[in-house]
Scaffold this motif. Structure first.
Motif, PDB file in Angstrom:
ATOM      1  N   UNK A  12       0.864  -1.189   0.000  1.00 61.01           N
ATOM      2  CA  UNK A  12       0.000   0.000   0.000  1.00 61.01           C
ATOM      3  C   UNK A  12       0.896   1.232   0.000  1.00 61.01           C
ATOM      4  N   UNK A  13       0.891   1.974  -1.089  1.00 61.63           N
ATOM      5  CA  UNK A  13       1.767   3.143  -1.204  1.00 61.63           C
ATOM      6  C   UNK A  13       2.961   2.782  -2.069  1.00 61.63           C
ATOM      7  N   UNK A  14       2.978   3.289  -3.304  1.00 61.27           N
ATOM      8  CA  UNK A  14       4.019   2.861  -4.249  1.00 61.27           C
ATOM      9  C   UNK A  14       4.948   4.012  -4.602  1.00 61.27           C
ATOM     10  N   UNK A  15       5.624   4.506  -3.591  1.00 62.05           N
ATOM     11  CA  UNK A  15       6.641   5.532  -3.817  1.00 62.05           C
ATOM     12  C   UNK A  15       7.990   4.854  -3.975  1.00 62.05           C
ATOM     13  N   UNK A  45      -0.072   2.987 -11.962  1.00 63.46           N
ATOM     14  CA  UNK A  45       0.197   2.595 -13.354  1.00 63.46           C
ATOM     15  C   UNK A  45       1.685   2.344 -13.584  1.00 63.46           C
ATOM     16  N   UNK A  46       2.503   3.275 -13.053  1.00 67.91           N
ATOM     17  CA  UNK A  46       3.943   3.106 -13.271  1.00 67.91           C
ATOM     18  C   UNK A  46       4.482   1.877 -12.538  1.00 67.91           C
ATOM     19  N   UNK A  47       3.898   1.574 -11.375  1.00 74.96           N
ATOM     20  CA  UNK A  47       4.328   0.384 -10.620  1.00 74.96           C
ATOM     21  C   UNK A  47       4.015  -0.880 -11.423  1.00 74.96           C
ATOM     22  N   UNK A  48       2.868  -0.881 -12.081  1.00 74.98           N
ATOM     23  CA  UNK A  48       2.493  -2.028 -12.938  1.00 74.98           C
ATOM     24  C   UNK A  48       3.454  -2.109 -14.129  1.00 74.98           C
ATOM     25  N   UNK A  49       3.694  -0.957 -14.720  1.00 75.78           N
ATOM     26  CA  UNK A  49       4.524  -0.849 -15.917  1.00 75.78           C
ATOM     27  C   UNK A  49       5.956  -1.322 -15.662  1.00 75.78           C
TER      28      UNK A  49
END
Lengths: 291, 291
Positions: A12-15, A45-49
């Motif tokens: 939870x939280x994708x920094x 989105x960027x975390x998925x990418x």
């Protein structure tokens, strides 16, 4: 579940930290599924990418309802809110941990807000960068770093053991200590440094001659002030949740600087000061290299 | 001689800065001969070996008697002694400069000790490293760095112009200012940072829990304390020759830290503090990159 590695991990939280944990876990040989959630659609989105997560949750509730392990990687003050929101949706036996820079407050919130069937262990990887955000996440961010775990008396031992193994899988070194001891130590070696760094920028940039003066600022200034470029919200939250310990270190430093100021003509005092500090730092550097 | 580049340059003191100046001058297209002298035979030998100098003088007197330009690259307090020793042996019309981190004191000594036929211009390249000694010297140490020149009213303009051209030849950017202004500025952007860095090591390593606590010290601590590994003698001498300016900055910082300490519960104060410092540092960083 406790005896084996958790199969489904939710971040939870994708920094910087959440994203790097995702990348590091995915790069490990563990047989896991990592999904995640972030309040900002762009970060999700960027975390998925980038492959930090395999699946994006559509809500906080959905993000945790099937998870064996939930890692909260938000700024400190947001941890309370996340705990409150996920509490009703946790699977029985789920483990919750966080990565916030102060621990006593998070542990208290968890005791207050989580069901008794959920084990919470405060966590704090001693890694980071002034480059924040998912775009700076790296799978090797935790390589060789200490990773604090702050269980309390009631925390099941198997849960702590499991998290230690997970930490080793991402290349970090687990270090167990109480939430209070953790907060006292980081006030000195982590929080005081970023406040000093910030105060130096404030003092110099507040000078009326700063536009000329800054031409003379070189690599020394750059390095000592590096932490002043860190995330303002993270730094604010750290101060707000480790108030007494940081305040006491700031006052100690204030007195030390006054002492040094009175010795600006004292050759022996100055030489001892600079020589001793260099030796102490060398000892620390050597110990750190061996890790 | 003044209209052309000096043909014979002599470097007194072959540490990081003296050695790097030698390497940078040798790498330039200038038609010069660079020789040098150092009190330590080992440094002199290594300077010859690495090509920082083409010839080693057998004494200070011999080292300067044929030189058109003498660069004193010793710690600040040694500059006085060198000036005293070389004064009787200087060629008429020779130019003397230094690279010490404080300028008012060196300029005063030069006025006191050098013959009136010798032009002295204080110099200070804003480059360095906590890695000192000739073994860390690099030809590109000054690339893109500011290089302060602190002439006084009586300094011939052609001498200043000549030194500016020399500075450009080693990739640095000359910046002319008075010795007093220089010392006031570097007290804030260079001397205060290394004292802060040192004070942080002293405060943390003096804690009874330091042996455990230091395990939690990470990259932030490493960077903020980097300057504490600098040369203790250089730092001592800087304090002893820029006493009032450094003292006043230390007291200013001491008061600022007290102010911050009283606001550890103040969300708005803290956020403004951290946000403003980050912005100011970003402005400085961007300006620096453009140089």
């Amino acid at each position: 579940m406790i005896d084996n590695f958790p199969r489904h991990i939710s971040i939870i939280g994708l920094g910087l930290i959440g994203g790097s944990l995702g990348l590091a876990l995915q790069a490990s040989p563990l047989d896991i599924v990592v999904t995640g959630w972030d309040a900002h659609a762009a970060s999700l989105e960027q975390a998925l990418h980038t492959g930090a997560i395999e699946g994006a949750a559509s809500s906080l509730a959905e993000g945790v309802s099937h998870s064996d392990l939930i890692i909260i990687a938000t700024p400190v003050l947001a941890v309370r809110n996340v705990l409150e929101q996920i509490a009703p949706h946790l699977k029985p036996g789920a483990i919750v941990t966080d990565v916030a820079s102060t621990k006593a407050q998070a542990v208290t919130w968890a005791q207050e807000l989580l069901p008794s069937t959920t084990a919470f262990v405060g966590g704090h990887p001693m890694a980071g960068s002034e480059q924040h955000g998912i775009q700076n996440a790296r799978a090797d961010l935790f390589k060789g770093a200490m990773y604090c775990l702050t269980p309390v008396e009631t925390t099941p031992r198997q849960v702590v053991a499991l998290l230690k193994r997970l930490i080793e899988q991402i290349g970090a070194k687990p270090l167990q200590l109480s939430p209070e001891t953790h907060d006292a130590y980081v006030a000195a070696v982590s929080h005081l440094p970023f406040v000093l760094s910030t105060a130096l920028v404030r003092l110099t940039s507040g000078d009326p001659h700063w536009p000329e003066m800054r031409q003379l600022a070189a690599t020394g200034y750059r390095d000592v002030t590096r932490l002043a470029s860190g995330d303002p919200i993270m730094h604010r939250d750290i101060c707000l949740t480790n108030t007494e310990a940081v305040r006491s270190r700031l006052l100690e430093m204030s007195r030390l600087l006054e002492e040094v100021a009175t010795h600006m003509n004292d050759m022996v005092y100055l030489q001892t000061l600079f020589e001793t500090a260099r030796q102490e730092r060398d000892v620390w550097l050597r110990e750190r290299e061996k890790r």
